[in-house]
Design a protein around this motif. Structure first.
Motif, PDB file in Angstrom:
ATOM      1  N   GLN A 111     -33.680 145.985 -40.162  1.00  0.00           N
ATOM      2  CA  GLN A 111     -34.672 145.272 -39.345  1.00  0.00           C
ATOM      3  C   GLN A 111     -36.100 145.704 -39.689  1.00  0.00           C
ATOM      4  OE1 GLN A 111     -32.816 146.402 -35.653  1.00  0.00           O
ATOM      5  NE2 GLN A 111     -31.928 144.371 -35.320  1.00  0.00           N
ATOM      6  N   ILE A 112     -36.277 146.992 -40.035  1.00  0.00           N
ATOM      7  CA  ILE A 112     -37.602 147.464 -40.459  1.00  0.00           C
ATOM      8  C   ILE A 112     -38.038 146.712 -41.709  1.00  0.00           C
ATOM      9  CG2 ILE A 112     -38.853 149.415 -41.469  1.00  0.00           C
ATOM     10  CD1 ILE A 112     -37.318 151.262 -39.594  1.00  0.00           C
TER      11      ILE A 112
ATOM     12  N   ALA B 295     -39.666 145.419 -33.192  1.00  0.00           N
ATOM     13  CA  ALA B 295     -39.186 145.609 -31.812  1.00  0.00           C
ATOM     14  C   ALA B 295     -37.669 145.790 -31.798  1.00  0.00           C
ATOM     15  CB  ALA B 295     -39.581 144.408 -30.952  1.00  0.00           C
ATOM     16  N   ALA B 296     -36.977 144.959 -32.585  1.00  0.00           N
ATOM     17  CA  ALA B 296     -35.512 145.053 -32.672  1.00  0.00           C
ATOM     18  C   ALA B 296     -35.107 146.367 -33.336  1.00  0.00           C
ATOM     19  CB  ALA B 296     -34.961 143.869 -33.465  1.00  0.00           C
ATOM     20  N   ALA B 297     -35.857 146.784 -34.366  1.00  0.00           N
ATOM     21  CA  ALA B 297     -35.557 148.037 -35.067  1.00  0.00           C
ATOM     22  C   ALA B 297     -35.689 149.227 -34.129  1.00  0.00           C
ATOM     23  CB  ALA B 297     -36.491 148.197 -36.263  1.00  0.00           C
TER      24      ALA B 297
ATOM     25  N   ILE C 210     -37.340 156.321 -35.571  1.00  0.00           N
ATOM     26  CA  ILE C 210     -38.211 155.832 -34.495  1.00  0.00           C
ATOM     27  C   ILE C 210     -39.674 156.127 -34.852  1.00  0.00           C
ATOM     28  CG2 ILE C 210     -38.900 156.197 -32.084  1.00  0.00           C
ATOM     29  CD1 ILE C 210     -35.872 156.697 -31.494  1.00  0.00           C
ATOM     30  N   GLY C 211     -39.915 157.317 -35.395  1.00  0.00           N
ATOM     31  CA  GLY C 211     -41.261 157.671 -35.844  1.00  0.00           C
ATOM     32  C   GLY C 211     -41.758 156.728 -36.930  1.00  0.00           C
TER      33      GLY C 211
ATOM     34  N   ARG D  92     -45.260 152.206 -38.697  1.00  0.00           N
ATOM     35  CA  ARG D  92     -45.390 150.870 -39.290  1.00  0.00           C
ATOM     36  C   ARG D  92     -46.235 149.939 -38.421  1.00  0.00           C
ATOM     37  NH1 ARG D  92     -41.679 148.678 -43.094  1.00  0.00           N
ATOM     38  NH2 ARG D  92     -41.035 150.326 -44.523  1.00  0.00           N
ATOM     39  N   VAL D  93     -46.142 150.117 -37.103  1.00  0.00           N
ATOM     40  CA  VAL D  93     -46.887 149.223 -36.207  1.00  0.00           C
ATOM     41  C   VAL D  93     -48.244 149.810 -35.814  1.00  0.00           C
ATOM     42  CG1 VAL D  93     -44.798 148.137 -35.301  1.00  0.00           C
ATOM     43  CG2 VAL D  93     -45.736 150.132 -34.119  1.00  0.00           C
ATOM     44  N   GLY D  94     -48.608 150.945 -36.434  1.00  0.00           N
ATOM     45  CA  GLY D  94     -49.932 151.513 -36.211  1.00  0.00           C
ATOM     46  C   GLY D  94     -50.048 152.435 -35.018  1.00  0.00           C
ATOM     47  N   LYS D  95     -48.921 152.784 -34.375  1.00  0.00           N
ATOM     48  CA  LYS D  95     -48.972 153.712 -33.234  1.00  0.00           C
ATOM     49  C   LYS D  95     -48.774 155.127 -33.766  1.00  0.00           C
ATOM     50  CE  LYS D  95     -47.291 150.306 -29.874  1.00  0.00           C
ATOM     51  NZ  LYS D  95     -46.252 149.967 -28.870  1.00  0.00           N
TER      52      LYS D  95
END
Length: 382
Positions: A330-331, A337-339, A366-367, A372-375
Motif C-alpha cells: 500500500q505504501i 492511510a490504508a498502509a 509506521i515511522g 512519507r506524508v511529511g509528519k
C-alpha cells in the motif's frame, strides 16, 4: 595584519551557530555548513560546531568530510559523547557497520542513553542481515590469529593514504560483485533513480579509448568511472543490509524453523503453501508489481484466517507478517492511510502476543508512513 579568511566575517560565533542551526532545521544543509564554517573561522576547533557541520555534510552525502569533522571534534576530548555519536552515525551511513558498532558501544558506556542504544541495535541488525546471526556460524580458532588485527589496521591506513590504488582491484571483483546480489531487478529496486547512472557508467567502461584518458593529478578516466560504480555498489549493499527487501525473507526462514521445531517433521503442505506465498508476495513487490503483491497478500491472509492454529503453528505471527506485506504494498501504491492501518494491525498483534521482532518491524514501517506524508516529528517519535 588581519587574517584574510576572517576579514569578511562581520558576525559573532554565537550568531553564526544560531544561523547554522536554523538553516539545518529548514533542511538547507549547504548553507548551514557554510555558517558553521564561518563560526569555525572565529573559534577554530570548537567541538560542538564541528559536530554540527559534520551533520550537515552527512545530510549532503559528503561522508568523508562528515567523518573528518566528527574525528576532529574528538581530538581534544576523546570522551566527547556528541562527537562519538556523530562518528558512529557517519560510519554506519558509510556501511562500515562493525566500526560503527564499536563507537556506539563506546558512547553507551560513557552515556547510556537511547541514541546509543538504538545505534547498537541497528548496527548489530545490519551486521546480522549481512553475514547472518552469530549463533548460526561456527568458527574454529586454529593457531595464532593476532596478526589479523594489525593487518587490518595497516590496510586501513594504506587505503587512506592511497585511496585510488584500491581501484585497480575493482574490475577483478566485477563478477563476484554481481553474483552477490540476487538479480538486476533487485539492484534496480534498491538504487531507484541511480540505477540509470550505474548502467551509464558501466557502458562507459566498454569504450577503451575513453577510459585510457587522463584527468587531474594523473588519474585516468577509468579510475573516475570505477569510483562511481564502487560507490553505487556500496549503496546497494548498504540498503540491502538495511532490510526493506530482504527482511521478510529472513523472517520467513525463522518462521519455517519454528514450524519444524514445533512439528518435529518436514513442513506440511500448508506450511509449504504459506512459505511459497510469502516468497511470491515479496517477488511481486520487488519486481515493481505492488498491486499484484497486495492482491496476493490479501488472498493469503483471508485463507490463513480461516485455518486453525493446529493447521498453522505461529498463526498470529504469520497474520502480522501478512499485514506487514499488505502495508508495504500500500505504501508503494501511495495508499498511506490504508498502509498506516495495516501496519498498526501488525503492531497490535505483536504487542498482544509479545513478539519483539514483529513489534520493531511494525514501528519501523509506521515511522516510514509518517515520513512519507511529511509528519516528520511523528516519524521520529515512532
Amino acid at each position: 595584519m588581519s587574517d584574510p579568511e576572517t576579514e569578511g566575517l562581520r558576525s559573532t560565533f554565537a550568531s553564526y551557530m544560531a544561523e547554522g542551526e536554523r538553516l539545518y532545521l529548514c533542511q538547507k544543509f549547504s548553507k548551514a555548513a557554510h555558517s558553521f564554517s564561518n563560526a569555525l573561522h572565529l573559534q577554530n576547533g570548537d567541538k560542538n560546531c564541528l559536530v554540527a557541520r559534520s551533520k550537515c555534510f552527512l545530510k549532503m552525502g559528503d561522508l568523508e568530510k562528515s567523518l573528518k569533522d566528527a574525528e576532529a571534534s574528538l581530538q581534544g576530548d576523546p570522551t566527547f559523547c556528541k562527537g562519538i555519536l556523530q562518528k558512529a552515525e557517519t560510519l554506519y551511513t558509510m556501511g562500515d557497520f562493525e566500526f560503527a558498532l564499536v563507537f556506539y558501544h563506546r558512547g553507551y558506556k560513557l552515556r547510556p542513553d537511547r541514541e546509543f542504544k538504538v545505534g547498537i541495535q541497528k548496527a548489530q541488525e545490519a551486521i546480522n542481515n549481512s553475514v547472518g546471526s552469530p549463533s548460526s556460524i561456527k568458527l574454529e580458532n586454529k593457531g595464532d590469529l593476532s596478526f589479523l588485527s594489525k593487518q587490518a589496521e595497516n590496510m586501513k591506513a594504506l587505503q587512506k593514504s592511497h585511496p585510488m590504488k584500491q581501484l585497480s582491484y575493482l574490475p577483478k571483483r566485477e563478477t563476484k560483485r554481481k553474483g552477490s546480489f540476487k538479480s538486476e531487478k533487485t539492484i534496480r529496486q534498491l538504487l531507484g533513480e541511480l540505477y540509470v547512472d550505474k548502467e551509464y557508467l558501466e557502458k562507459l567502461l566498454l569504450d577503451e579509448d575513453l577510459i585510457k584518458g587522463t584527468i587531474k593529478h594523473g588519474l585516468t578516466v577509468e579510475d573516475l568511472i570505477m569510483t562511481g560504480i564502487n560507490y553505487l555498489d556500496t549503496r546497494t549493499n548498504f540498503w540491502r543490509q538495511q532490510k526493506p527487501i530482504y527482511a521478510r525473507e529472513r523472517d520467513q526462514k525463522l518462521m519455517q524453523e519454528k514450524w519444524l521445531r514445533n512439528r518435529k517433521r518436514h513442513p506440511s503442505q500448508t506450511a509449504r503453501y504459506v512459505l511459497k506465498s510469502l516468497e511470491d508476495i515479496d517477488m511481486l513487490l520487488t519486481s515493481g508489481s505492488a498491486e499484484g503483491s497486495l492482491q496476493k497478500a490479501e488472498k493469503v491472509l483471508k485463507k490463513v484466517l480461516e485455518w486453525s492454529k493446529e493447521e498453522v503453528p505461529n498463526k498470529d505471527e504469520l497474520v502480522g507478517n501478512l499485514y506487514s506485506c499488505i502495508g508495504n504494498a500500500q505504501i508503494e501504491l501511495g495508499q498511506m492511510a490504508a498502509a498506516l492501518q495495516s501496519h498498526r494491525k501488525d503492531l497490535e498483534i505483536a504487542k498482544e502476543y509479545d513478539l519483539p521482532d514483529a513489534k520493531s518491524r511494525a514501528l519501523d514501517n509506521i515511522g516510514r508512513v509518517f515520513a512519507r506524508v511529511g509528519k516528520f516529528q511523528q516519524a521520529i517519535d515512532t
